[in-house]
Each structure stands twice: as C-alpha cells, then as structure tokens.
Design a protein around this motif. Structure first.
Motif: not given
Length: 577
Positions: A22, A25, A78, A248
C-alpha cells in the motif's frame, strides 16, 4: 467478484499487475500529484494574492472541488481495474472519447514537462562550476530563433532515457524508483527550510507570506486561480490516477487514499512556500541594501562626507538631514527609491521562480555550488515522479486496448513512445523553445482538463449512476459514501467546474496571448494564435467525435433492425436485442 449494479468485470483482472504494498501505491499517487507546481506556482500565487488570504479560496477549492474528484477517480479506477479509455468505454461507449482526451493531454503535457527536466539537468551539470555560470548576465541579448541548442538536445535525451529506465517494466520499476523520487525532495526541502530560516531577511519573507491582505479576496481572479491551482496540482483528469488505482486490489479504502493524497499535496505546497519566501526575503534584503549602498555612495561623493560615516543603519537619518538642508542638491542626484516592500513584490512566476529567483539567491549563499546541486536534484526528483503519472496515462490505456502486436514486448513499445515524445519535443530545444513551452503550458494544461473533469463527474453520477457508484464503493470500503461526498458529486463539484470553465473562457477571450520578451512591443503572429486554439481544442475533440460516432452507429443498427425484422421472431418469443 461481481456485485449487483456494478459494471462488468474486466476479463484480465487475474493477470493485471499489482502494487507490492500500500505504501508503494500511495507514494506513487503522491509523487504524481506533488510536482514542480507545488514549489513555484503555489508560492507565486500566494505572493500575488495577499499571502495568507489566498489560502482561504484555496482551501474551499480543495474541499469542494479537488477531493471529490480525486476520490471519484481513485474509486472508479480501482473498481473497474482499467486505464482511462477502458473505464469510460465501460461506463458508456458514448463517453469513450474521455479516455482518448485524457491520453492526448497526458502525452502533450509530458512533452513540455520533460523539457523542464532537461533544463534542470542543464543547470545541475553546470552547478559544479565555480563561480556558477549564471552569476553574470549573458553577452548576447537575443538568442531566440530556429536553431537548436545541442546541449539542450543532449539534456532532453538524457531526461527521456532516465524516464524510460525508471518506467521500463511498468509499476514494477516505478514502485522501486518512487521510494527515492518522492521522499528525497522532502529531505532537501527540510534542509533548505533550516538553511533559509538562518538567512538575513528571512523573517521579512515569512511575514510577507503569512500576513493576509483581505482586500484581495474581492478580486475574482483570486478565486479563479485558487480553483485551477488545486485542480491542476492534484493532477486530475490526466488519467494517471485512474491507471495507478487500477493496479490496486479491489477491497481497498479508496476514500482514505484520496484524503491522504489530497492533504499531503496541500501540506507540501505550504511546506515548500516557507523556504521559498524565506529566500525571497533574503533576496529582497540583498537588493534593498544594494539600492541604499548606491545612494550612500552618491551622497558621500556629493556632500564630501567621510567614508563609512553614512551606513545602512543611519542612512535614513542622513537622507532626511540632506533633504531638509539642501533639497535641490539631493534631487539632482537622482537617487533610487529603495523600498523593501517593492523588492518583496518583485518575483517571477512558473519556471522563472526556480531558474531566475532561486538561482540568483543561491549565488549569494556560502557554498553556493552545494546548494545549487541539492536544489536541482530536488526539482528533478519532483518532476520525475510526476512524469511517471503522465507516461502511465498514455501507456496503460493503449495496453488495455490490446492494439499492440503480440510479438512486440512492452519494453519496446514503451521505448517507442519515449522516442516519439523526444522527437516531437525537439521544438523546445530551439532558440524560441521557451516561448513554445509557455504556449503548451498555458493552453494544453488548462481548458482541456476542466472539460474532461466536468464530463467525468457527469458520466459517473448521471450515466453510470450515483446509486450504482455508491454500491461499488460500499463493496470496496465496507461503508457507503456520506452526505458530503453525495452533495459534492451530485451538485457542488459539477457546478464549480462549470463556473470555473466559463470564467476561464471569459478571461481568456478578453486578452490576447502575450509573453515577456526582450522587445515588449512584439506580439505573437496570427498563425501562433491558431496554434493556441488548436492546442486547446485538439485534446478534447475526441469527446464529441466518439459520442457522435457511437450515436450514428446506434441509429444505423436501429434502422437496419426496423427494416429487416427477424423472420424467426413471433409473438410468443421475445428476445433481448
């Protein structure tokens, strides 16, 4: 996994690359959003519009325009796990032109954005000289024209090679490079912050920054520039954020991601403004002292005063004394008007803040070479992380469309895109390249993005369906969007975008394109005006073209079905068209 009311799942979800973690990202999104504009455009706008007073319309634009659009782009990318073209085609084939428009804007912006990185490399390579080469003004007054600067060509080639190396394997290599390109600028900014606060005159610059001029809020230009700044600063409508979020996992809190990226971006703008204004205060005091020293020399020679009797500390007393006793003599000296506020007001916008104001200030710092090297490495890191988003906004939609031959490796295709971009960007290496870059910056990255963002939010809310979108977000995050997101998506954000667009068109229509030149009486020729209009229209022309093409195709299919009914159809069977 499909949910009721959600769009059809992409077939290649299982094969789509994913971020390692995460943090990777978030750093990539922050790197794309936080760019060169945070260092030079935001401080310039603060200086132009009354310091702290500018933060009020900026905060309003962030809350009601920036964050809702940011949340929407991260969420839709996403959920559908596609690039910009795939996302808008999936929502409605008639809106497929939105993805093409985002791709075109990303490509055109990437052309001149990487040219700025080439300038930064040129300054970086020359920062090791002593004295710094920009300490003295150039001998030639006019070097504009249509002859290439080969040093800039080499720097441009180096910039594109570095972008390609970092991008060669997509998010696999971006994810590794981003740890450096995003975090390093904050380290350098902190070093500059500590150093700048110790400079003489830094306090004057900070007072200038944080002292609000409330009268400026009556100027409609303040609100227009605040809206456009937060919009462009977050890199909305480029397609890069949609592409990044498409890698994601779908079960991810995109609302929290949007808040983190948006708030970090705004914090960076304010954080970068502190050393900027501290250095501007230092530079203003330097110019202020130079101005008074020149006057002191004139007064000393004219009135036969002993050397060092008139100092900077007692200059005002001596000036008032001479002005009262022999005003005619003082007037004949043609002394300069030295006002610290005037010097604080003098600044440069855009690239000029980095390549003129900062470089001039660095010259007067002890160890100027070290500060110059650090400063230009910081700028290059900021620009490089933003270039990742621009290139991703071009490559991901093209890869999702599967138009690349199966025999061509992705690395080769990426290299061809970079080579094509380098070839077109050679126009910026001409003697007139700075003017071309100003034209691209003014017309590619303004009105087209406003139009794309407006149709994006209309497509999601009123074509895809706000309830359907809410169901998707609830499935991904575990909770439905609250009343704030509902109000901004449905009404406030589209209205603000529409108002900003109309205001922008009105303002631009009332003035002719100009630039700061060595000959202030020179104006752009008519053919340049045509190019300005073309750069504003070309990126977005795909929106109506695709919509008309799809509608014509629908009409043809409808007419054919009407004229050629199915002979096997009977009243007892009703199939879906």
């Amino acid at each position: 996994m499909a949910t009721p009311g959600s769009a059809d799942e992409p077939k290649d979800i299982a094969e789509r690359p994913k971020w390692d973690n995460k943090v990777q990202y978030l750093l990539t999104c922050i790197g794309f959003a936080v760019g060169l504009g945070n260092v030079w455009r935001f401080p310039y706008l603060c200086q132009t519009y009354g310091g702290g007073a500018f933060l009020i319309p900026y905060a309003i634009a962030l809350v009601f325009e920036g964050l809702p659009l940011l949340h929407m782009e991260l969420a839709i990318g996403q959920r559908l796990r596609m690039g910009s073209i795939g996302v808008w085609n999936s929502i409605s084939p008639h809106m497929g032109g939105l993805g093409v428009a985002s791709l075109a804007v990303s490509f055109l912006v990437g052309l001149f954005y990487n040219m700025i990185l080439a300038w930064i490399l040129w300054y970086f390579f020359h920062s090791f000289q002593s004295p710094l080469p920009w300490r003295d003004c150039p001998i030639n007054l006019n070097q504009t024209g249509y002859v290439m600067n080969w040093w800039l060509v080499l720097c441009l080639a180096a910039a594109w090679c570095l972008v390609y190396i970092c991008f060669i394997r997509g998010i696999e290599t971006i994810g590794k490079a981003i740890y450096v390109t995003v975090t390093f600028p904050y380290l350098v900014l902190t070093i500059f912050l500590i150093r700048s606060l110790t400079l003489p005159g830094a306090t004057d610059g900070l007072i200038y920054l944080f002292t609000p001029d409330w009268e400026t809020l009556k100027n409609p230009d303040v609100w227009l520039d605040a809206s456009t700044q937060i919009f462009f600063s977050l890199s909305l409508a480029f397609g890069g954020l949609i592409a990044f979020s498409s890698y994601n996992v779908q079960k991810n809190d995109c609302e929290r991601d949007a808040l983190i990226v948006g708030l970090v971006n705004s914090f960076t703008s304010i954080y970068a403004s502190i050393p900027v204004f501290a250095i501007l205060g230092f530079k203003a005091n330097e110019n202020f002292d130079k101005c008074r020293n020149w006057n002191i020399l004139r007064l000393t020679n004219s009135f036969n005063i002993g050397d060092e009797n008139i100092t900077l500390e007692n200059y005002d007393d001596w000036f008032n004394y001479f002005n009262n006793t022999d005003p005619s003599e003082v007037e004949s000296l043609n002394l300069k008007t030295c006002d610290l506020q005037t010097f604080l007001d003098e600044s440069a916008s855009g690239t000029g803040l980095a390549f003129i104001v900062f470089t001039e200030a660095v010259i007067h710092m002890p160890g100027s070479q070290v500060w110059a090297v650090l400063f230009f490495i910081m700028l290059f890191s900021l620009g490089l992380s933003s270039m990742f988003g621009n290139l991703e906004g071009v490559l991901t939609p093209l890869l999702d469309l599967s138009i690349i031959p199966a025999w061509m490796p992705k690395e080769v295709f990426t290299g061809l895109i970079c080579l094509a971009s380098f070839t077109v960007a050679l126009i910026f290496t001409l003697g007139s390249g700075n003017y071309w870059l100003g034209i691209f910056n003014s017309y590619v990255g303004s009105m087209p993005l406003l139009i794309i963002a407006f149709f994006e939010i209309i497509s999601v809310v009123y074509i895809y369906g706000i309830n359907r979108f809410n169901d998707d977000i609830e499935w991904m995050t575990g909770r439905r969007p609250n009343i704030f997101w509902q109000a901004t998506w449905r009404f406030i954000s589209p209205l603000m975008l529409l108002v900003v667009f109309v205001a922008y068109v009105v303002v631009e229509a009332e003035k002719r394109p100009t630039y700061n030149a060595w000959n202030p009486d020179y104006h752009y020729p008519e053919w340049v005006y045509a190019i300005c209009v073309l750069l504003s229209v070309l990126p977005i022309v795909s929106i109506p073209l695709v919509a008309v093409y799809r509608f014509v195709g629908f009409l043809k299919k409808y007419i054919m079905n009407s004229n050629n009914p199915n002979p096997y159809q009977n009243e007892s069977f009703h199939g879906e068209l």
